[in-house]
Design a protein around this motif. Structure first.
Motif, PDB file in Angstrom:
ATOM      1  N   VAL A   1       0.720  -1.359   0.075  1.00  0.00           N
ATOM      2  CA  VAL A   1      -0.135   0.139  -0.087  1.00  0.00           C
ATOM      3  C   VAL A   1       0.736   1.344  -0.021  1.00  0.00           C
ATOM      4  O   VAL A   1       0.457   2.287  -0.501  1.00  0.00           O
ATOM      5  CB  VAL A   1      -0.978   0.042   1.229  1.00  0.00           C
ATOM      6  CG1 VAL A   1      -0.157   0.134   2.420  1.00  0.00           C
ATOM      7  CG2 VAL A   1      -2.098   0.892   0.970  1.00  0.00           C
ATOM      8  N   GLN A   2       2.150   1.334   0.434  1.00  0.00           N
ATOM      9  CA  GLN A   2       2.897   2.518   0.492  1.00  0.00           C
ATOM     10  C   GLN A   2       3.740   2.639  -0.945  1.00  0.00           C
ATOM     11  O   GLN A   2       4.074   3.750  -1.256  1.00  0.00           O
ATOM     12  CB  GLN A   2       4.066   2.223   1.154  1.00  0.00           C
ATOM     13  CG  GLN A   2       3.589   2.144   2.920  1.00  0.00           C
ATOM     14  CD  GLN A   2       4.821   2.004   3.839  1.00  0.00           C
ATOM     15  OE1 GLN A   2       5.569   3.016   4.364  1.00  0.00           O
ATOM     16  NE2 GLN A   2       4.978   0.781   4.330  1.00  0.00           N
ATOM     17  N   ARG A   3       3.670   1.500  -1.976  1.00  0.00           N
ATOM     18  CA  ARG A   3       4.073   1.619  -3.038  1.00  0.00           C
ATOM     19  C   ARG A   3       3.362   1.594  -4.292  1.00  0.00           C
ATOM     20  O   ARG A   3       3.439   2.188  -5.070  1.00  0.00           O
ATOM     21  CB  ARG A   3       5.116   0.539  -3.176  1.00  0.00           C
ATOM     22  CG  ARG A   3       6.284   0.358  -2.288  1.00  0.00           C
ATOM     23  CD  ARG A   3       6.964  -1.094  -2.303  1.00  0.00           C
ATOM     24  NE  ARG A   3       8.264  -1.066  -1.517  1.00  0.00           N
ATOM     25  CZ  ARG A   3       8.207  -0.921  -0.043  1.00  0.00           C
ATOM     26  NH1 ARG A   3       7.203  -1.177   0.562  1.00  0.00           N
ATOM     27  NH2 ARG A   3       9.468  -0.968   0.434  1.00  0.00           N
ATOM     28  N   ILE A   4       2.211   0.704  -4.235  1.00  0.00           N
ATOM     29  CA  ILE A   4       1.185   0.668  -5.379  1.00  0.00           C
ATOM     30  C   ILE A   4      -0.248   0.739  -4.626  1.00  0.00           C
ATOM     31  O   ILE A   4      -0.314  -0.236  -3.866  1.00  0.00           O
ATOM     32  CB  ILE A   4       1.363  -0.605  -6.094  1.00  0.00           C
ATOM     33  CG1 ILE A   4       2.660  -0.728  -6.425  1.00  0.00           C
ATOM     34  CG2 ILE A   4       0.204  -0.619  -6.924  1.00  0.00           C
ATOM     35  CD1 ILE A   4       3.020  -2.097  -7.268  1.00  0.00           C
TER      36      ILE A   4
ATOM     37  N   MET B   1      -6.492   5.641  -0.910  1.00  0.00           N
ATOM     38  CA  MET B   1      -5.106   5.253  -1.520  1.00  0.00           C
ATOM     39  C   MET B   1      -4.186   6.291  -1.552  1.00  0.00           C
ATOM     40  O   MET B   1      -2.970   6.080  -1.224  1.00  0.00           O
ATOM     41  CB  MET B   1      -5.596   4.928  -2.817  1.00  0.00           C
ATOM     42  CG  MET B   1      -6.121   3.465  -2.926  1.00  0.00           C
ATOM     43  SD  MET B   1      -5.264   2.070  -2.206  1.00  0.00           S
ATOM     44  CE  MET B   1      -6.102   2.017  -0.504  1.00  0.00           C
ATOM     45  N   LEU B   2      -4.623   7.651  -1.876  1.00  0.00           N
ATOM     46  CA  LEU B   2      -3.789   8.679  -1.865  1.00  0.00           C
ATOM     47  C   LEU B   2      -2.959   9.090  -0.348  1.00  0.00           C
ATOM     48  O   LEU B   2      -2.037   9.622  -0.252  1.00  0.00           O
ATOM     49  CB  LEU B   2      -4.322   9.808  -2.241  1.00  0.00           C
ATOM     50  CG  LEU B   2      -4.759   9.877  -3.822  1.00  0.00           C
ATOM     51  CD1 LEU B   2      -5.349  11.368  -4.150  1.00  0.00           C
ATOM     52  CD2 LEU B   2      -3.537   9.631  -4.625  1.00  0.00           C
TER      53      LEU B   2
ATOM     54  N   PRO C   1       1.343   6.347  -2.198  1.00  0.00           N
ATOM     55  CA  PRO C   1       1.856   5.505  -3.030  1.00  0.00           C
ATOM     56  C   PRO C   1       2.708   6.147  -4.498  1.00  0.00           C
ATOM     57  O   PRO C   1       2.267   7.143  -4.932  1.00  0.00           O
ATOM     58  CB  PRO C   1       0.792   4.325  -3.500  1.00  0.00           C
ATOM     59  CG  PRO C   1      -0.317   5.269  -3.394  1.00  0.00           C
ATOM     60  CD  PRO C   1      -0.110   6.416  -2.551  1.00  0.00           C
ATOM     61  N   ARG C   2       3.656   5.479  -4.894  1.00  0.00           N
ATOM     62  CA  ARG C   2       4.520   5.890  -6.007  1.00  0.00           C
ATOM     63  C   ARG C   2       3.473   5.551  -7.519  1.00  0.00           C
ATOM     64  O   ARG C   2       3.852   5.972  -8.362  1.00  0.00           O
ATOM     65  CB  ARG C   2       5.778   5.420  -6.293  1.00  0.00           C
ATOM     66  CG  ARG C   2       6.695   6.001  -5.039  1.00  0.00           C
ATOM     67  CD  ARG C   2       8.242   5.604  -5.281  1.00  0.00           C
ATOM     68  NE  ARG C   2       8.679   6.275  -6.620  1.00  0.00           N
ATOM     69  CZ  ARG C   2      10.003   6.038  -7.155  1.00  0.00           C
ATOM     70  NH1 ARG C   2      10.511   5.352  -6.451  1.00  0.00           N
ATOM     71  NH2 ARG C   2      10.229   6.839  -8.114  1.00  0.00           N
TER      72      ARG C   2
ATOM     73  N   ALA D   1       3.275   7.360 -11.021  1.00  0.00           N
ATOM     74  CA  ALA D   1       2.367   6.850 -12.152  1.00  0.00           C
ATOM     75  C   ALA D   1       1.107   6.598 -11.814  1.00  0.00           C
ATOM     76  O   ALA D   1       0.406   6.039 -10.927  1.00  0.00           O
ATOM     77  CB  ALA D   1       3.340   5.608 -12.449  1.00  0.00           C
ATOM     78  N   VAL D   2       0.168   6.965 -12.691  1.00  0.00           N
ATOM     79  CA  VAL D   2      -1.343   6.504 -12.663  1.00  0.00           C
ATOM     80  C   VAL D   2      -1.809   5.645 -13.854  1.00  0.00           C
ATOM     81  O   VAL D   2      -1.362   6.002 -15.006  1.00  0.00           O
ATOM     82  CB  VAL D   2      -2.003   7.943 -12.929  1.00  0.00           C
ATOM     83  CG1 VAL D   2      -3.631   8.095 -12.780  1.00  0.00           C
ATOM     84  CG2 VAL D   2      -1.846   8.864 -11.682  1.00  0.00           C
TER      85      VAL D   2
END
Length: 496
Positions: free
Chosen positions: A355-358, A427-428, A432-433, A465-466
């Motif tokens: 969750v911290q990355r994606i 999520m924001l 996350p990256r 990245a979205v």
């Protein structure tokens, strides 16, 4: 107002006098001061800003709002002079989230279920089932498992189940929101065919109004503050300039108008965060292949949109890239800068690492809610990963996504559009990256759509990245980046 076609004697007349509903635990009414008459056989398009109470009105008409323990009602809302709860079966409701409407394991049984409960003769039931499935374009065996359907296919299934009831009042809540462009027209035309055959009354809620404007008699626009903002024929409400301006200011999607978006214009992208060379994806370990092989990369500061027909494997591909499904073949590899100490395979990461990355926003927002209030939901992610809650960040997300007035509300009492914005905000909150969004603009009015797009453009500019699964062509254009078209088990990547 008299309908432009001949109603069936079974068609329902709707009346409301000072009607309103407030959910338990909420200070504000979801809908209030509603006065209207909908004649038997009339076809009505019900519009309004996100959170104006459209879904609440449909639920009330279907008689499913619940008891006084679940909320407070004022005024009266009647079907042919009777309270909706006393004449259930006269109205058929397709919910905004079709996932919550599927009851049985097989497609045929699901479509037959409501008609069986209405004691329709057995031989007639299966004639109705076949006709309803054909009407909505769901060409599947009757024993096809409902768990194997895509979101768009479930939407068609839910509509077919209600059409098989042949109700006197047909209530549709965003019935085409998750459908591909061809499917939108197919479903609209299916509804019109059924109305021509049955003469039923129609009340349909949609944000994108152009699809329905030519097939309804009347447009009713709910005011977010209560009551009715506009009411009349489509040629009056949607065409006259003064009325169009009022509706646009209220966030209503007016035909041939697009809201302005802000934020920087997305650039060319940065470093590779995920690479997935020659992957094949499937929804289940032993189920059929959904799509592949695909050769994909996810770049920082870049958008990737996945589009294509319903059931083509778009969501499955996104969930695989997000580390939630294992590839059928090939592998998904995270770059060292994204993975850190977690390892290169996102599927093996712990939930707190993932969750911290994606961050993944599912097609059904309710699947993500874990707490009893919006504020607690926004704080849950940071607490889960052991980070200090930043009240300023929480307040900023709530403000940007128009949720500030709902911080004390239970997430499950929000409108569909509000639930979608909350699922994005949760999520924001963990920064996350990579952010993966499945149908992110579902249920949004024009103003919240523009605010969401602006926020995502700013995130891309900040290096996020979205990745989006979407049928929304305007959304794809606004975010830029690359587009993956998925169809027939294959994918075609189009670079900007």
């Amino acid at each position: 107002m008299t309908p432009a076609h001949t109603p069936d004697p079974a068609a329902v007349h709707v009346s409301a006098r000072g009607w309103g509903w407030r959910h338990a635990g909420r200070k504000a009414f979801a809908a209030r001061h509603l006065d209207l008459d909908i004649q038997a056989g009339e076809r009505v398009l019900l519009l309004g800003a996100s959170g104006a109470g459209k879904s609440t009105v449909l639920h009330a008409l279907a008689g499913v709002l619940g008891s006084s323990d679940e909320g407070e009602q004022e005024g009266e809302l009647l079907l042919d002079g009777a309270h909706p709860a006393t004449v259930r079966g006269r109205a058929g409701l397709v919910l905004q989230d079709p996932e919550t409407q599927v009851v049985l394991a097989r497609v045929g049984d699901e479509v037959a279920f409501a008609a069986e409960n209405l004691a329709v003769p057995r031989d007639e039931i299966w004639q109705r089932v076949e006709r309803a499935l054909d009407d909505v374009g769901l060409d599947l065996p009757l024993d096809h498992p409902t768990t194997a359907l895509s979101g768009g296919q479930k939407q068609r299934l839910a509509l077919a189940a209600v059409l098989a009831m042949e109700p006197g009042l047909l209530l549709l809540d965003e019935p085409t929101a998750n459908l591909d462009p061809d499917g939108v027209l197919e479903v609209r035309d299916a509804v019109v065919r059924v109305l021509e055959r049955t003469g039923a009354t129609l009340v349909v809620v949609e944000h994108r109004v152009a699809v329905w404007a030519d097939v309804v008699d009347r447009v009713i626009v709910l005011d977010a503050g209560g009551g009715v903002l506009a009411d009349g024929a489509p040629a009056t409400v949607l065409v006259q300039e003064a009325t169009r301006t009022r509706l646009a200011e209220a966030g209503v999607w007016v035909p041939d108008w697009q809201p302005a978006v802000g934020g920087p214009t997305p650039g060319a992208g940065g470093e590779v965060l995920l690479s997935a060379p020659d992957i094949t994806v499937a929804r289940t370990k032993r189920g059929p292949t959904a799509v592949g092989p695909l050769d994909l990369t996810v770049h920082a500061a870049h958008a990737l949109s996945i589009t294509g027909p319903n059931g083509a494997g778009k969501s499955t591909a996104a969930l695989t890239l997000g580390g939630l499904l294992r590839p059928r073949a090939g592998s998904v590899e995270a770059s060292p800068s994204l993975a850190g100490s977690a390892g290169a395979d996102p599927f093996r990461w712990r939930s707190s690492q993932l969750v911290q990355r994606i961050g993944t926003v599912f097609q059904e927002p309710e699947h993500q809610f874990l707490t009893a209030s919006v504020s607690a939901e926004l704080e849950f992610g940071p607490r889960r990963v052991g980070a200090a809650v930043n009240p300023g960040r929480t307040a900023e997300l709530a403000e940007r996504l128009r949720l500030t007035h709902l911080l004390g509300a239970n997430p499950f009492t929000l409108s569909g559009g509000e639930k979608r914005r909350l699922s994005v905000a949760t999520m924001l909150a963990t920064a996350p990256r990579i952010l993966i969004l499945d149908e992110p603009t579902f249920g949004q009015d024009a103003l919240t759509w523009a605010e969401l797009v602006t926020l995502l453009r700013e995130l891309i500019d900040d290096g996020v990245a979205v990745l989006s699964v979407t049928h929304d062509a305007e959304f794809i254009e606004a975010l830029g980046g690359a587009t993956l078209h998925v169809s027939g088990g294959a994918g075609r990547l189009v670079s900007p």
